[in-house]
Design a protein around this motif. Structure first.
Motif, PDB file in Angstrom:
ATOM      1  N   LYS A   1       0.838  -1.201   0.000  1.00 34.20           N
ATOM      2  CA  LYS A   1       0.000   0.000   0.000  1.00 34.20           C
ATOM      3  C   LYS A   1       0.878   1.257   0.000  1.00 34.20           C
ATOM      4  O   LYS A   1       1.895   1.299   0.691  1.00 34.20           O
ATOM      5  CB  LYS A   1      -0.883  -0.039   1.246  1.00 34.20           C
ATOM      6  N   TYR A   2       0.508   2.221  -0.793  1.00 37.94           N
ATOM      7  CA  TYR A   2       1.177   3.524  -0.905  1.00 37.94           C
ATOM      8  C   TYR A   2       2.532   3.484  -1.595  1.00 37.94           C
ATOM      9  O   TYR A   2       3.285   4.433  -1.523  1.00 37.94           O
ATOM     10  CB  TYR A   2       1.312   4.208   0.468  1.00 37.94           C
ATOM     11  N   CYS A   3       2.861   2.417  -2.263  1.00 35.57           N
ATOM     12  CA  CYS A   3       4.132   2.326  -2.987  1.00 35.57           C
ATOM     13  C   CYS A   3       3.908   2.784  -4.428  1.00 35.57           C
ATOM     14  O   CYS A   3       3.235   2.107  -5.198  1.00 35.57           O
ATOM     15  CB  CYS A   3       4.652   0.890  -2.947  1.00 35.57           C
ATOM     16  N   THR A   4       4.489   3.903  -4.800  1.00 38.83           N
ATOM     17  CA  THR A   4       4.275   4.423  -6.147  1.00 38.83           C
ATOM     18  C   THR A   4       5.045   3.627  -7.201  1.00 38.83           C
ATOM     19  O   THR A   4       4.577   3.482  -8.321  1.00 38.83           O
ATOM     20  CB  THR A   4       4.644   5.916  -6.233  1.00 38.83           C
ATOM     21  N   SER A   5       6.228   3.102  -6.846  1.00 39.18           N
ATOM     22  CA  SER A   5       6.963   2.303  -7.830  1.00 39.18           C
ATOM     23  C   SER A   5       6.227   0.987  -8.091  1.00 39.18           C
ATOM     24  O   SER A   5       6.251   0.477  -9.207  1.00 39.18           O
ATOM     25  CB  SER A   5       8.409   2.051  -7.383  1.00 39.18           C
ATOM     26  N   CYS A   6       5.556   0.453  -7.072  1.00 40.45           N
ATOM     27  CA  CYS A   6       4.741  -0.756  -7.261  1.00 40.45           C
ATOM     28  C   CYS A   6       3.609  -0.464  -8.255  1.00 40.45           C
ATOM     29  O   CYS A   6       3.341  -1.256  -9.154  1.00 40.45           O
ATOM     30  CB  CYS A   6       4.133  -1.222  -5.945  1.00 40.45           C
ATOM     31  N   ALA A   7       2.960   0.672  -8.063  1.00 44.60           N
ATOM     32  CA  ALA A   7       1.861   1.045  -8.955  1.00 44.60           C
ATOM     33  C   ALA A   7       2.353   1.235 -10.381  1.00 44.60           C
ATOM     34  O   ALA A   7       1.685   0.820 -11.330  1.00 44.60           O
ATOM     35  CB  ALA A   7       1.184   2.313  -8.447  1.00 44.60           C
ATOM     36  N   SER A   8       3.529   1.831 -10.544  1.00 47.14           N
ATOM     37  CA  SER A   8       4.090   2.019 -11.885  1.00 47.14           C
ATOM     38  C   SER A   8       4.360   0.675 -12.555  1.00 47.14           C
ATOM     39  O   SER A   8       4.040   0.474 -13.727  1.00 47.14           O
ATOM     40  CB  SER A   8       5.395   2.813 -11.811  1.00 47.14           C
ATOM     41  N   GLN A   9       4.953  -0.253 -11.796  1.00 49.34           N
ATOM     42  CA  GLN A   9       5.238  -1.575 -12.345  1.00 49.34           C
ATOM     43  C   GLN A   9       3.944  -2.301 -12.704  1.00 49.34           C
ATOM     44  O   GLN A   9       3.860  -2.953 -13.740  1.00 49.34           O
ATOM     45  CB  GLN A   9       6.049  -2.398 -11.349  1.00 49.34           C
ATOM     46  N   MET A  10       2.927  -2.169 -11.872  1.00 54.01           N
ATOM     47  CA  MET A  10       1.657  -2.840 -12.141  1.00 54.01           C
ATOM     48  C   MET A  10       1.007  -2.307 -13.418  1.00 54.01           C
ATOM     49  O   MET A  10       0.403  -3.073 -14.169  1.00 54.01           O
ATOM     50  CB  MET A  10       0.728  -2.690 -10.938  1.00 54.01           C
ATOM     51  N   LYS A  11       1.141  -1.032 -13.678  1.00 53.27           N
ATOM     52  CA  LYS A  11       0.594  -0.461 -14.917  1.00 53.27           C
ATOM     53  C   LYS A  11       1.287  -1.068 -16.134  1.00 53.27           C
ATOM     54  O   LYS A  11       0.643  -1.399 -17.121  1.00 53.27           O
ATOM     55  CB  LYS A  11       0.737   1.061 -14.917  1.00 53.27           C
ATOM     56  N   VAL A  12       2.601  -1.204 -16.060  1.00 51.45           N
ATOM     57  CA  VAL A  12       3.353  -1.817 -17.157  1.00 51.45           C
ATOM     58  C   VAL A  12       2.899  -3.264 -17.350  1.00 51.45           C
ATOM     59  O   VAL A  12       2.668  -3.720 -18.475  1.00 51.45           O
ATOM     60  CB  VAL A  12       4.874  -1.751 -16.905  1.00 51.45           C
ATOM     61  N   LEU A  13       2.744  -3.995 -16.255  1.00 51.89           N
ATOM     62  CA  LEU A  13       2.341  -5.401 -16.347  1.00 51.89           C
ATOM     63  C   LEU A  13       0.916  -5.560 -16.859  1.00 51.89           C
ATOM     64  O   LEU A  13       0.628  -6.495 -17.611  1.00 51.89           O
ATOM     65  CB  LEU A  13       2.505  -6.081 -14.990  1.00 51.89           C
ATOM     66  N   ASP A  14       0.030  -4.653 -16.480  1.00 46.43           N
ATOM     67  CA  ASP A  14      -1.338  -4.698 -17.020  1.00 46.43           C
ATOM     68  C   ASP A  14      -1.321  -4.518 -18.535  1.00 46.43           C
ATOM     69  O   ASP A  14      -2.060  -5.179 -19.256  1.00 46.43           O
ATOM     70  CB  ASP A  14      -2.217  -3.629 -16.368  1.00 46.43           C
ATOM     71  N   LYS A  15      -0.461  -3.627 -19.027  1.00 47.70           N
ATOM     72  CA  LYS A  15      -0.332  -3.426 -20.472  1.00 47.70           C
ATOM     73  C   LYS A  15       0.313  -4.645 -21.124  1.00 47.70           C
ATOM     74  O   LYS A  15      -0.121  -5.093 -22.180  1.00 47.70           O
ATOM     75  CB  LYS A  15       0.486  -2.172 -20.766  1.00 47.70           C
ATOM     76  N   ALA A  16       1.337  -5.197 -20.478  1.00 43.69           N
ATOM     77  CA  ALA A  16       2.034  -6.372 -21.032  1.00 43.69           C
ATOM     78  C   ALA A  16       1.087  -7.546 -21.170  1.00 43.69           C
ATOM     79  O   ALA A  16       1.198  -8.331 -22.116  1.00 43.69           O
ATOM     80  CB  ALA A  16       3.224  -6.742 -20.152  1.00 43.69           C
ATOM     81  N   LYS A  17       0.150  -7.673 -20.254  1.00 45.64           N
ATOM     82  CA  LYS A  17      -0.823  -8.762 -20.305  1.00 45.64           C
ATOM     83  C   LYS A  17      -1.595  -8.727 -21.636  1.00 45.64           C
ATOM     84  O   LYS A  17      -1.912  -9.771 -22.192  1.00 45.64           O
ATOM     85  CB  LYS A  17      -1.780  -8.656 -19.128  1.00 45.64           C
ATOM     86  N   ASN A  18      -1.823  -7.536 -22.144  1.00 51.15           N
ATOM     87  CA  ASN A  18      -2.526  -7.378 -23.419  1.00 51.15           C
ATOM     88  C   ASN A  18      -1.591  -7.449 -24.621  1.00 51.15           C
ATOM     89  O   ASN A  18      -2.018  -7.774 -25.723  1.00 51.15           O
ATOM     90  CB  ASN A  18      -3.289  -6.049 -23.442  1.00 51.15           C
ATOM     91  N   ASP A  19      -0.313  -7.142 -24.424  1.00 46.85           N
ATOM     92  CA  ASP A  19       0.650  -7.114 -25.525  1.00 46.85           C
ATOM     93  C   ASP A  19       1.287  -8.472 -25.810  1.00 46.85           C
ATOM     94  O   ASP A  19       1.873  -8.656 -26.869  1.00 46.85           O
ATOM     95  CB  ASP A  19       1.759  -6.095 -25.240  1.00 46.85           C
ATOM     96  N   PHE A  20       1.213  -9.393 -24.862  1.00 46.59           N
ATOM     97  CA  PHE A  20       1.821 -10.714 -25.026  1.00 46.59           C
ATOM     98  C   PHE A  20       0.733 -11.787 -24.959  1.00 46.59           C
ATOM     99  O   PHE A  20      -0.138 -11.727 -24.105  1.00 46.59           O
ATOM    100  CB  PHE A  20       2.857 -10.991 -23.924  1.00 46.59           C
ATOM    101  N   GLU A  21       0.842 -12.777 -25.832  1.00 47.56           N
ATOM    102  CA  GLU A  21      -0.085 -13.901 -25.803  1.00 47.56           C
ATOM    103  C   GLU A  21       0.402 -14.936 -24.798  1.00 47.56           C
ATOM    104  O   GLU A  21       1.591 -15.027 -24.503  1.00 47.56           O
ATOM    105  CB  GLU A  21      -0.172 -14.549 -27.188  1.00 47.56           C
ATOM    106  N   ASN A  22      -0.523 -15.713 -24.303  1.00 50.91           N
ATOM    107  CA  ASN A  22      -0.225 -16.848 -23.427  1.00 50.91           C
ATOM    108  C   ASN A  22       0.482 -16.442 -22.136  1.00 50.91           C
ATOM    109  O   ASN A  22       1.375 -17.125 -21.660  1.00 50.91           O
ATOM    110  CB  ASN A  22       0.592 -17.912 -24.171  1.00 50.91           C
ATOM    111  N   ILE A  23       0.082 -15.291 -21.584  1.00 52.19           N
ATOM    112  CA  ILE A  23       0.654 -14.817 -20.331  1.00 52.19           C
ATOM    113  C   ILE A  23      -0.476 -14.646 -19.317  1.00 52.19           C
ATOM    114  O   ILE A  23      -1.568 -14.200 -19.650  1.00 52.19           O
ATOM    115  CB  ILE A  23       1.426 -13.492 -20.522  1.00 52.19           C
ATOM    116  N   GLU A  24      -0.202 -15.038 -18.092  1.00 51.09           N
ATOM    117  CA  GLU A  24      -1.147 -14.844 -16.993  1.00 51.09           C
ATOM    118  C   GLU A  24      -0.437 -13.995 -15.943  1.00 51.09           C
ATOM    119  O   GLU A  24       0.713 -14.263 -15.600  1.00 51.09           O
ATOM    120  CB  GLU A  24      -1.556 -16.186 -16.402  1.00 51.09           C
TER     121      GLU A  24
END
Length: 122
Positions: free
Chosen positions: A47-70
């Motif tokens: 909670k309250y970690c801004t670098s965590c939130a930044s990484q999560m945004k990248v990973l949310d996008k990667a989930k859509n950019d890569f096939e066969n990823i969970e």
């Protein structure tokens, strides 16, 4: 007036990052994704970690950019999950392929590093 505007912008940006964080990991979903042959990404946050939130945004996008990823995320204060993955730090990123951990990073990770890591295992 300017100080009030800056303060409001800061509060809005801060609460947006906090609201995006939720635990999506369950052992059952993790095991199913591995059994289905998917590349599995797990990230931890606190909670309250801004670098965590930044990484999560990248990973949310990667989930859509890569096939066969969970992609799963969890609050590192959940001791049961953290112990299962041997995670002691916020903003930890794990990638699994063929039922094995193939990548681990600790600390803020850039989009380029995350995408390079995913490309190397796909």
């Amino acid at each position: 007036m300017r100080k009030i505007f800056v303060f409001i912008c800061f509060i809005f940006a801060f609460t947006t990052n906090v609201m995006a964080k939720e635990t999506t990991y369950t052992k059952e979903l993790f095991d199913k994704a591995l059994a289905d042959g998917k590349v599995v990404v797990v990230s931890s946050w606190v909670k309250y970690c801004t670098s965590c939130a930044s990484q999560m945004k990248v990973l949310d996008k990667a989930k859509n950019d890569f096939e066969n990823i969970e992609y799963f995320k969890f609050d590192v204060t959940n001791k049961e999950i953290a112990k299962f993955f041997n995670i002691q730090y916020q903003t930890t990123l794990l990638i699994f392929k063929d039922n094995k951990e193939v990548y681990r990073s600790i600390g803020e990770t850039t989009k380029e590093l995350i995408y390079d890591a995913l490309n190397s295992v796909i």
